[in-house]
Design a protein around this motif. Structure first.
Motif, PDB file in Angstrom:
ATOM      1  N   UNK B  28      36.423  22.398  41.730  1.00 29.70           N
ATOM      2  CA  UNK B  28      37.495  23.454  40.825  1.00 29.70           C
ATOM      3  C   UNK B  28      38.887  22.328  40.695  1.00 29.70           C
ATOM      4  N   UNK B  41      42.177  27.758  36.666  1.00 32.35           N
ATOM      5  CA  UNK B  41      42.472  28.852  37.739  1.00 32.35           C
ATOM      6  C   UNK B  41      42.799  30.336  37.091  1.00 32.35           C
ATOM      7  N   UNK B  43      41.487  31.653  34.646  1.00 34.77           N
ATOM      8  CA  UNK B  43      40.217  32.547  34.256  1.00 34.77           C
ATOM      9  C   UNK B  43      39.999  33.947  34.955  1.00 34.77           C
ATOM     10  N   UNK B  44      40.123  34.812  34.216  1.00 37.95           N
ATOM     11  CA  UNK B  44      39.746  36.207  34.879  1.00 37.95           C
ATOM     12  C   UNK B  44      38.291  36.830  34.492  1.00 37.95           C
ATOM     13  N   UNK B  45      37.483  35.941  33.996  1.00 39.06           N
ATOM     14  CA  UNK B  45      36.039  36.357  33.791  1.00 39.06           C
ATOM     15  C   UNK B  45      35.861  37.501  32.802  1.00 39.06           C
ATOM     16  N   UNK B  61      23.120  29.153  30.539  1.00 38.09           N
ATOM     17  CA  UNK B  61      24.323  29.694  31.152  1.00 38.09           C
ATOM     18  C   UNK B  61      25.223  29.601  30.261  1.00 38.09           C
ATOM     19  N   UNK B  64      31.284  31.832  29.844  1.00 39.70           N
ATOM     20  CA  UNK B  64      32.046  32.134  31.138  1.00 39.70           C
ATOM     21  C   UNK B  64      31.196  31.976  32.339  1.00 39.70           C
ATOM     22  N   UNK B  65      30.001  31.751  32.308  1.00 41.44           N
ATOM     23  CA  UNK B  65      29.303  31.564  33.596  1.00 41.44           C
ATOM     24  C   UNK B  65      29.656  29.957  34.083  1.00 41.44           C
ATOM     25  N   UNK B  68      32.937  30.167  35.604  1.00 37.91           N
ATOM     26  CA  UNK B  68      32.532  30.933  37.038  1.00 37.91           C
ATOM     27  C   UNK B  68      32.056  29.684  37.906  1.00 37.91           C
ATOM     28  N   UNK B  69      30.888  28.982  37.600  1.00 42.16           N
ATOM     29  CA  UNK B  69      30.219  28.106  38.498  1.00 42.16           C
ATOM     30  C   UNK B  69      31.306  26.964  38.774  1.00 42.16           C
ATOM     31  N   UNK B  71      34.485  27.347  39.170  1.00 41.67           N
ATOM     32  CA  UNK B  71      35.250  27.964  40.036  1.00 41.67           C
ATOM     33  C   UNK B  71      34.657  28.066  41.439  1.00 41.67           C
ATOM     34  N   UNK B  72      33.252  28.338  41.472  1.00 42.90           N
ATOM     35  CA  UNK B  72      32.804  28.666  42.736  1.00 42.90           C
ATOM     36  C   UNK B  72      32.161  27.142  43.318  1.00 42.90           C
TER      37      UNK B  72
END
Lengths: 417, 180
Positions: B28, B41, B43-45, B61, B64-65, B68-69, B71-72
């Motif tokens: 990230x 960062x 992003x609040x999904x 995918x 938004x996923x 997320x990916x 960020x993870x």
């Protein structure tokens, strides 16, 4: 004491109401069951929305510009304010506008007017304790269940003779025109919510317990250490909505835990460098201006994960393997963490039931509701009865202060007519 | 009775979780440092990007996923995904994002990273080859449509030579196997 007002509960709301009433030339009796004023906020370290040390909140409008200690500036020095700690309501009689209230005070083992906080008794015995450097009254407290020989020596050696180990409770009767209920909240101990294993593993704690660890005045000096062995925390996780929004426990949203968690997450990520932190939520409810908090917290590197806990698997090295279902990714994620913090529901204090019955006020989810649910007077609980702060349900600090001021305004209006 | 006593561990589960400690926690930061990745960062999904996307229903995918990916730290899954290459670059996700995350631009960043590591789908390489060889992607052919419109068989004055020369010095040439 003539035409006095009784304020029950010396937390943020109760203290604000009492100080402002006293400043308005009204005799005010402020009582609390606990040995020190401050309530839950005493354990908060920093408070949102300003991230100030809680102790430095502006206490009184009549002391503009002074950001010195709330307590020192009012609770001691204001002659109209009569603070009674260790005190409970035993009986209320009379009629609205002219109550007679019997208070049970003490026992007063330590005379707060004599105690000079020299620390001698703290050295001699574990039965004495100074709860906080900011405690009010400024005195040590004594716990009779820990009585030992040292305590007896402390009693005889105390340079100001402030200690009396044989003290008995006393009664005090006061005549009261108005009663302000500021009985606050209690953080639920989630021992019954099995999936979180609270109480079964030392490294699973609640947000208020985390606040105490982060407090620079605390045992670790503010360092984030594992309760199990004192090792430095490297990775931690928070879980939101534990017992809140749950028909099995409390159906309501506890309202402030999201911001509470954000505040702690931001402190951890920006002031305790290098600690990884993940917040598991189902909805982030950062109402009003607190949305900024949420964004700043994301920006500071805190990871947010929408989903719920799957499984906690404690490891032999003291860490926890926590598997969480990520509902946005539709994947299960396993985290190895040192500390699990539960954002537990805020519940009404047990003593609320008694006072609600005694005064015949409205109950709202265990908290105290307005007498007329359709009026805009949230703070009017009955005839000459008022309620403010978390006694009405979970409230944040500024909201408690606003409600307390509304109560003061109502009482002043009542006296003009 | 003995069965009950033996079961001391956590309940048996069929879930095979992703081990977060094995993911790339630096990913990230990499994306955030790339052009237009600054707001990653934030992003609040909320999944507005997926709601806006005209083709995400075809994707394993969703947009938004993918964020997320990132960020993870699921670097390999993101960079090897077909989705980043199928993005139409219509920019609707980016226009609508309530937190000003430049979603489309971030997918461009991902494509650039994937290209650096040689993870480019064949059809994209085919397009690059076409571009490098001909200097244009769609060669105009003399057909009945041009004739019906009264146009000349070839576009007058069109020369792709300049473009072709320029492309030789870019990474497009590298993608198709030439020196850059």
């Amino acid at each position: 004491m003539k035409d006095a007002v009784l304020v029950i509960g010396a937390g943020v709301a109760g203290m604000t109401a009492a100080i402002e009433l006293a400043d308005s030339n009204i005799e005010t009796v402020l009582i609390d069951r606990l040995p020190t004023a401050g309530g839950n906020a005493l354990d908060l370290y920093k408070a949102f929305p300003t991230d100030d040390c809680f102790y430095c909140f502006e206490g009184s409008r009549s002391r503009p510009g002074i950001r010195k200690c709330f307590y020192r500036s009012a609770l001691i020095d204001q002659p109209n304010l009569h603070l009674r700690t260790d005190t409970e309501v035993a009986e209320i009689s009379g009629s609205p506008g002219s109550f007679t209230v019997k208070l049970t005070v003490g026992p007063r083992y330590v005379d707060s007017r004599k105690c000079i906080l020299c620390g001698l008794c703290l050295e001699l015995s574990n039965a004495f304790e100074q709860i906080s450097p900011q405690c009010q009254p400024q005195a040590v407290i004594y716990r009779p269940d820990l009585l030992d020989d040292g305590a007896k020596k402390a009693e005889s050696d105390c340079p100001t003779k402030a200690i009396n180990l044989n003290a008995e409770p006393t009664e005090e009767t006061v005549n009261i025109t108005d009663i302000v209920l500021a009985t606050g909240y209690h953080e639920m101990q989630p021992i019954n919510v099995d999936e979180y294993s609270y109480g079964k593993h030392p490294n699973i704690i609640t947000q208020l317990e985390l606040a105490k660890i982060l407090d620079p005045n605390g045992e670790s000096g503010g360092a984030l250490l594992r309760p199990s062995d004192g090792a430095q925390v490297k990775n931690m996780m928070m879980i939101q909505c534990v017992g809140s929004r749950d028909e099995n426990y409390y159906a309501y949203c506890s309202k402030i835990c999201c911001v509470f968690a954000l505040k702690h997450a931001k402190i951890v990520s920006s002031e305790r460098n290098g600690i990884g932190i993940t917040v598991v939520y189902m909805d982030m409810r950062t109402y009003d201006r607190h949305e900024r908090y949420y964004r700043e917290t994301r920006d500071s590197g805190v990871r947010f994960l929408r989903g719920r806990l799957h499984l906690i698997d404690p490891r032999e090295d003291g860490t926890l393997d926590v598997t969480v279902y990520d509902s946005l990714l539709n994947k299960y994620l396993r985290h190895n963490i040192d500390l699990l913090v539960l954002s537990s529901a805020l519940e009404p204090p047990e003593s609320n039931d008694g006072i609600i019955q005694l005064l015949d006020v409205q109950m709202r989810s265990g908290f105290i509701g307005p007498s007329d649910p359709f009026s805009e007077n949230e703070v009017v609980a009955g005839d000459h009865l008022y309620v403010c702060g978390s006694a009405t349900g979970p409230t944040e600090v500024p909201e408690s202060v606003t409600q307390a001021r509304a109560v003061v305004s109502k009482i002043l209006q009542g006296r003009r007519s | 009775m003995s069965d009950a006593e033996e079961q001391t561990g956590p309940p048996i589960t069929l879930v095979e979780p992703i081990d977060v400690s094995k993911l790339d926690s630096e990913f990230r930061k990499t994306i955030r440092s790339m052009p237009n990745g600054e707001e990653l960062m934030a992003c609040f999904a909320c999944s507005t990007c997926t709601a806006a996307c005209p083709i995400a229903n075809q994707w394993d995918y969703k947009p938004h996923q993918l964020i997320r990916m990132i960020l993870l730290g699921m670097r390999d899954d993101v960079l090897s995904s077909k989705e980043i290459w199928e993005c139409l670059t219509c920019f609707q996700c980016q226009e609508r994002c309530p937190q000003k995350v430049r979603v489309t631009d971030i997918f461009f960043d991902c494509k650039n990273l994937a290209a650096e590591e040689g993870m480019i789908p064949d059809n994209i390489i085919g397009l690059a080859r076409e571009l490098a060889e001909k200097g244009q992607l769609y060669v105009v052919t003399a057909d009945w449509e041009r004739e019906d419109l009264g146009l000349e068989p070839e576009v007058p004055g069109l020369s792709a030579n300049g473009i072709r020369e320029i492309l030789k010095t870019t990474r497009t040439n590298k993608i198709v196997g030439g020196e850059s």
